[in-house]
Design a protein around this motif. Structure first.
Motif, PDB file in Angstrom:
ATOM      1  N   PHE A 164       0.814  -1.209   0.000  1.00  0.00           N
ATOM      2  CA  PHE A 164       0.000   0.000   0.000  1.00  0.00           C
ATOM      3  C   PHE A 164       0.855   1.270   0.000  1.00  0.00           C
ATOM      4  O   PHE A 164       0.345   2.369   0.123  1.00  0.00           O
ATOM      5  N   GLU A 165       2.168   1.092  -0.145  1.00  0.00           N
ATOM      6  CA  GLU A 165       3.059   2.226  -0.369  1.00  0.00           C
ATOM      7  C   GLU A 165       3.406   2.343  -1.843  1.00  0.00           C
ATOM      8  O   GLU A 165       4.130   3.245  -2.257  1.00  0.00           O
ATOM      9  N   ALA A 166       2.889   1.409  -2.655  1.00  0.00           N
ATOM     10  CA  ALA A 166       3.168   1.385  -4.085  1.00  0.00           C
ATOM     11  C   ALA A 166       2.103   2.181  -4.838  1.00  0.00           C
ATOM     12  O   ALA A 166       1.107   2.613  -4.258  1.00  0.00           O
ATOM     13  N   PRO A 167       2.304   2.392  -6.160  1.00  0.00           N
ATOM     14  CA  PRO A 167       1.302   3.111  -6.955  1.00  0.00           C
ATOM     15  C   PRO A 167      -0.037   2.382  -6.994  1.00  0.00           C
ATOM     16  O   PRO A 167      -0.165   1.244  -6.548  1.00  0.00           O
ATOM     17  N   ARG A 168      -1.049   3.057  -7.544  1.00  0.00           N
ATOM     18  CA  ARG A 168      -2.408   2.537  -7.673  1.00  0.00           C
ATOM     19  C   ARG A 168      -3.008   2.265  -6.305  1.00  0.00           C
ATOM     20  O   ARG A 168      -3.665   1.245  -6.065  1.00  0.00           O
ATOM     21  N   LEU A 169      -2.785   3.195  -5.371  1.00  0.00           N
ATOM     22  CA  LEU A 169      -3.238   3.004  -3.990  1.00  0.00           C
ATOM     23  C   LEU A 169      -4.750   2.848  -3.924  1.00  0.00           C
ATOM     24  O   LEU A 169      -5.268   1.987  -3.209  1.00  0.00           O
ATOM     25  N   LYS A 170      -5.495   3.695  -4.637  1.00  0.00           N
ATOM     26  CA  LYS A 170      -6.954   3.639  -4.573  1.00  0.00           C
ATOM     27  C   LYS A 170      -7.469   2.277  -5.025  1.00  0.00           C
ATOM     28  O   LYS A 170      -8.397   1.724  -4.416  1.00  0.00           O
ATOM     29  N   GLU A 171      -6.875   1.739  -6.090  1.00  0.00           N
ATOM     30  CA  GLU A 171      -7.315   0.440  -6.583  1.00  0.00           C
ATOM     31  C   GLU A 171      -6.977  -0.674  -5.585  1.00  0.00           C
ATOM     32  O   GLU A 171      -7.767  -1.600  -5.377  1.00  0.00           O
ATOM     33  N   ARG A 172      -5.800  -0.590  -4.965  1.00  0.00           N
ATOM     34  CA  ARG A 172      -5.407  -1.601  -3.970  1.00  0.00           C
ATOM     35  C   ARG A 172      -6.361  -1.579  -2.783  1.00  0.00           C
ATOM     36  O   ARG A 172      -6.787  -2.623  -2.281  1.00  0.00           O
ATOM     37  N   ILE A 173      -6.702  -0.377  -2.313  1.00  0.00           N
ATOM     38  CA  ILE A 173      -7.633  -0.259  -1.189  1.00  0.00           C
ATOM     39  C   ILE A 173      -8.991  -0.824  -1.574  1.00  0.00           C
ATOM     40  O   ILE A 173      -9.619  -1.564  -0.791  1.00  0.00           O
ATOM     41  N   ARG A 174      -9.469  -0.493  -2.750  1.00  0.00           N
ATOM     42  CA  ARG A 174     -10.790  -0.967  -3.194  1.00  0.00           C
ATOM     43  C   ARG A 174     -10.822  -2.493  -3.257  1.00  0.00           C
ATOM     44  O   ARG A 174     -11.789  -3.122  -2.807  1.00  0.00           O
ATOM     45  N   ILE A 175      -9.760  -3.100  -3.778  1.00  0.00           N
ATOM     46  CA  ILE A 175      -9.739  -4.556  -3.935  1.00  0.00           C
ATOM     47  C   ILE A 175      -9.628  -5.251  -2.585  1.00  0.00           C
ATOM     48  O   ILE A 175     -10.337  -6.248  -2.320  1.00  0.00           O
ATOM     49  N   LEU A 176      -8.769  -4.755  -1.691  1.00  0.00           N
ATOM     50  CA  LEU A 176      -8.651  -5.374  -0.362  1.00  0.00           C
ATOM     51  C   LEU A 176      -9.939  -5.167   0.432  1.00  0.00           C
ATOM     52  O   LEU A 176     -10.387  -6.074   1.144  1.00  0.00           O
ATOM     53  N   ARG A 177     -10.532  -3.998   0.328  1.00  0.00           N
ATOM     54  CA  ARG A 177     -11.796  -3.728   1.020  1.00  0.00           C
ATOM     55  C   ARG A 177     -12.859  -4.731   0.585  1.00  0.00           C
ATOM     56  O   ARG A 177     -13.604  -5.267   1.418  1.00  0.00           O
ATOM     57  N   SER A 178     -12.920  -4.996  -0.700  1.00  0.00           N
ATOM     58  CA  SER A 178     -13.890  -5.973  -1.215  1.00  0.00           C
ATOM     59  C   SER A 178     -13.627  -7.354  -0.650  1.00  0.00           C
ATOM     60  O   SER A 178     -14.552  -8.091  -0.283  1.00  0.00           O
ATOM     61  N   SER A 179     -12.341  -7.717  -0.544  1.00  0.00           N
ATOM     62  CA  SER A 179     -11.978  -9.025   0.002  1.00  0.00           C
ATOM     63  C   SER A 179     -12.381  -9.140   1.469  1.00  0.00           C
ATOM     64  O   SER A 179     -12.879 -10.180   1.920  1.00  0.00           O
ATOM     65  N   VAL A 180     -12.183  -8.061   2.233  1.00  0.00           N
ATOM     66  CA  VAL A 180     -12.565  -8.055   3.650  1.00  0.00           C
ATOM     67  C   VAL A 180     -14.070  -8.194   3.806  1.00  0.00           C
ATOM     68  O   VAL A 180     -14.573  -8.963   4.653  1.00  0.00           O
ATOM     69  N   ILE A 181     -14.825  -7.467   2.987  1.00  0.00           N
ATOM     70  CA  ILE A 181     -16.289  -7.529   3.074  1.00  0.00           C
ATOM     71  C   ILE A 181     -16.789  -8.937   2.766  1.00  0.00           C
ATOM     72  O   ILE A 181     -17.669  -9.470   3.462  1.00  0.00           O
ATOM     73  N   LYS A 182     -16.232  -9.561   1.739  1.00  0.00           N
ATOM     74  CA  LYS A 182     -16.640 -10.923   1.378  1.00  0.00           C
ATOM     75  C   LYS A 182     -16.429 -11.873   2.551  1.00  0.00           C
ATOM     76  O   LYS A 182     -17.278 -12.731   2.833  1.00  0.00           O
ATOM     77  N   SER A 183     -15.295 -11.723   3.242  1.00  0.00           N
ATOM     78  CA  SER A 183     -15.006 -12.609   4.367  1.00  0.00           C
ATOM     79  C   SER A 183     -15.904 -12.288   5.561  1.00  0.00           C
ATOM     80  O   SER A 183     -16.418 -13.196   6.227  1.00  0.00           O
ATOM     81  N   ALA A 184     -16.133 -10.989   5.838  1.00  0.00           N
ATOM     82  CA  ALA A 184     -16.929 -10.596   7.000  1.00  0.00           C
ATOM     83  C   ALA A 184     -18.379 -11.051   6.882  1.00  0.00           C
ATOM     84  O   ALA A 184     -19.040 -11.323   7.888  1.00  0.00           O
ATOM     85  N   LEU A 185     -18.887 -11.141   5.649  1.00  0.00           N
ATOM     86  CA  LEU A 185     -20.286 -11.540   5.452  1.00  0.00           C
ATOM     87  C   LEU A 185     -20.545 -12.971   5.903  1.00  0.00           C
ATOM     88  O   LEU A 185     -21.691 -13.343   6.186  1.00  0.00           O
ATOM     89  N   SER A 186     -19.500 -13.777   6.008  1.00  0.00           N
ATOM     90  CA  SER A 186     -19.677 -15.152   6.476  1.00  0.00           C
ATOM     91  C   SER A 186     -19.455 -15.290   7.977  1.00  0.00           C
ATOM     92  O   SER A 186     -19.462 -16.414   8.501  1.00  0.00           O
ATOM     93  N   SER A 187     -19.264 -14.169   8.664  1.00  0.00           N
ATOM     94  CA  SER A 187     -19.068 -14.213  10.114  1.00  0.00           C
ATOM     95  C   SER A 187     -20.374 -14.618  10.805  1.00  0.00           C
ATOM     96  O   SER A 187     -21.460 -14.209  10.392  1.00  0.00           O
ATOM     97  N   PRO A 188     -20.293 -15.392  11.878  1.00  0.00           N
ATOM     98  CA  PRO A 188     -21.521 -15.822  12.560  1.00  0.00           C
ATOM     99  C   PRO A 188     -22.285 -14.685  13.231  1.00  0.00           C
ATOM    100  O   PRO A 188     -23.495 -14.783  13.414  1.00  0.00           O
ATOM    101  N   SER A 189     -21.604 -13.598  13.609  1.00  0.00           N
ATOM    102  CA  SER A 189     -22.287 -12.456  14.233  1.00  0.00           C
ATOM    103  C   SER A 189     -21.428 -11.214  14.038  1.00  0.00           C
ATOM    104  O   SER A 189     -20.214 -11.304  13.829  1.00  0.00           O
ATOM    105  N   GLU A 190     -22.086 -10.079  14.133  1.00  0.00           N
ATOM    106  CA  GLU A 190     -21.347  -8.824  13.936  1.00  0.00           C
ATOM    107  C   GLU A 190     -20.311  -8.619  15.026  1.00  0.00           C
ATOM    108  O   GLU A 190     -19.227  -8.093  14.780  1.00  0.00           O
ATOM    109  N   SER A 191     -20.615  -9.028  16.242  1.00  0.00           N
ATOM    110  CA  SER A 191     -19.685  -8.828  17.346  1.00  0.00           C
ATOM    111  C   SER A 191     -18.395  -9.640  17.186  1.00  0.00           C
ATOM    112  O   SER A 191     -17.376  -9.305  17.788  1.00  0.00           O
ATOM    113  N   SER A 192     -18.459 -10.696  16.396  1.00  0.00           N
ATOM    114  CA  SER A 192     -17.269 -11.549  16.206  1.00  0.00           C
ATOM    115  C   SER A 192     -16.588 -11.289  14.866  1.00  0.00           C
ATOM    116  O   SER A 192     -15.750 -12.081  14.436  1.00  0.00           O
ATOM    117  N   ASN A 193     -16.935 -10.186  14.218  1.00  0.00           N
ATOM    118  CA  ASN A 193     -16.374  -9.909  12.889  1.00  0.00           C
ATOM    119  C   ASN A 193     -14.850  -9.846  12.892  1.00  0.00           C
ATOM    120  O   ASN A 193     -14.194 -10.420  12.025  1.00  0.00           O
TER     121      ASN A 193
END
Length: 400
Positions: free
Chosen positions: A186-215
């Motif tokens: 995240f110190e390399a170029p294309r920072l916005k795209e890297r953030i967008r892609i990692l954010r999407s990956s985190v959301i995909k994983s969090a959606l399978s969490s059993p509860s919000e408190s355990s995210n």
């Protein structure tokens, strides 16, 4: 040594020397059994003065916390009751990691100096460091984040809202292989795209969490899966990333350097114009009939003041050019390493930028030389009578 640092060092010395630690009164109120020697007296007196040692028990009787009594107890086995100071960003002495994590701010930061009493260790567990690094990475890529009573909550939006509250215990922390390498990307170029892609990956994983408190714990458990999804999506993005887009990005950076060079040249030209104007202004006012007058002296002094100010500007311009040259070299090295396919296409542009910088350097040197030549000439003219006398003296002394 500052008193706070001295207090922490004294505490560590006692915990390392004691025979046992009792936690019956709570995680901040341990009592220790200590065979008192003369080497411990100074530490105990310091801690008594700041009310960190709250009781001194010998044979079941409280001996009080008067520092003058401690030396009389050397050779005895004492029970010392201690009030641990609150953990701070610079120093923290705690029973164990769970005792530290009670203070929510240490879920996302690590004290500069940390001592675990139960482990008798100042080593920071790699799993704790990795977990803190992951929490800060989530904060960086989140759409929004809130801090309530020092408890961090990261919010993500992608069709649905996902809230990740950074809350964990010592049993939850994990060594996250690859976390440091991921942060460095995240110190390399294309920072916005890297953030967008990692954010999407985190959301995909969090959606399978059993509860919000355990995210957060769920994301820790699935970190390697998050990394895998991120790398796959990033590679897919890069494969579709055209050379034209790379060139456009490089053109923007080259244009930025061009603007910096233009600004530096503009400032240089203003100074170059000011030099002949100053000489033109000063020359007609010099009284050539009577050289060493007050007016001429003021003119010579003014010329020197102007020259020194100009020399200061030239020195700043020299440093500015160095920063620009360093930026050019850094960008070109990055292009040659990461984008070999377009390196040849922009090589001439970087060469042109260097030529512009070298031209400014030549202008500055020529102008500076002319300025100093004029200053020295005017000064020599003012001191001409003394110079004639000096010449005559040297001629008589060495050549007659």
């Amino acid at each position: 040594m500052p008193l706070a640092e001295q207090k922490y060092n004294c505490l560590i010395n006692l915990f390392q020397a004691c025979q046992s630690v009792n936690w019956e009164e709570g995680d901040r109120n341990p009592s220790i059994e200590l065979d008192l020697t003369s080497s411990h007296v100074g530490d105990i007196e310091t801690l008594m003065d700041c009310s960190t040692v709250t009781a001194c028990i010998l044979g079941g009787r409280d001996q009080g916390t008067a520092t003058e009594n401690i030396e009389n107890l050397v050779g005895q086995t004492l029970s010392l009751e201690i009030q641990l100071p609150l953990p701070k960003d610079d120093f923290a002495i705690v029973k164990n990691l769970d005792a530290l994590l009670i203070y929510k701010k240490f879920l996302t930061r690590i004290p500069q100096h940390l001592y675990f009493i139960d482990e008798n260790s100042s080593d920071i567990p790699a799993s704790y460091a990795d977990t803190v690094a992951f929490s800060n990475l989530l904060k960086m890529i989140s759409d929004h984040h809130d801090t309530d009573d020092e408890l961090l909550t990261c919010l993500f939006y992608d069709g649905v809202k996902v809230a990740v509250t950074v809350r964990y215990s010592a049993s939850d922390i994990q060594e996250l292989t690859g976390i440091n390498e991921l942060r460095q990307t995240f110190e390399a170029p294309r920072l916005k795209e890297r953030i967008r892609i990692l954010r999407s990956s985190v959301i995909k994983s969090a959606l399978s969490s059993p509860s919000e408190s355990s995210n957060f714990k769920h994301l820790l458990d699935n970190f390697h899966k998050i990394i895998t999804i991120y790398e796959q999506d990033w590679n897919l993005y890069v494969s579709d990333f055209s050379l034209d887009e790379i060139l456009d990005e490089l053109e923007e950076k080259i244009l930025s350097i061009t603007d910096k060079l233009s600004a530096a040249l503009s400032d240089l030209q203003k100074t170059m114009i000011a030099i002949p104007l100053a000489i033109i202004f000063a020359a007609p006012r010099i009284d050539t009939n009577n050289i060493q007058t007050l007016t001429n002296g003021i003119i010579v002094a003014s010329v020197w003041i102007f020259a020194l100010f100009t020399w200061t500007f030239f020195s700043n311009h020299k440093r500015t050019l160095k920063f620009i040259f360093d930026e050019i070299d850094g960008q070109q090295a990055f292009v040659e390493e990461k984008h070999t396919g377009v390196a040849d296409k922009v090589k001439d542009k970087y060469k042109g930028l260097r030529e512009r910088g070298r031209s400014q350097r030549i202008y500055r040197r020529v102008t500076g030389s002319l300025m100093w030549l004029a200053v020295i000439a005017i000064t020599a003219l003012f001191f001409l009578p003394q110079l004639k006398i000096l010449k005559a003296y040297l001629t008589v002394k060495f050549f007659s």
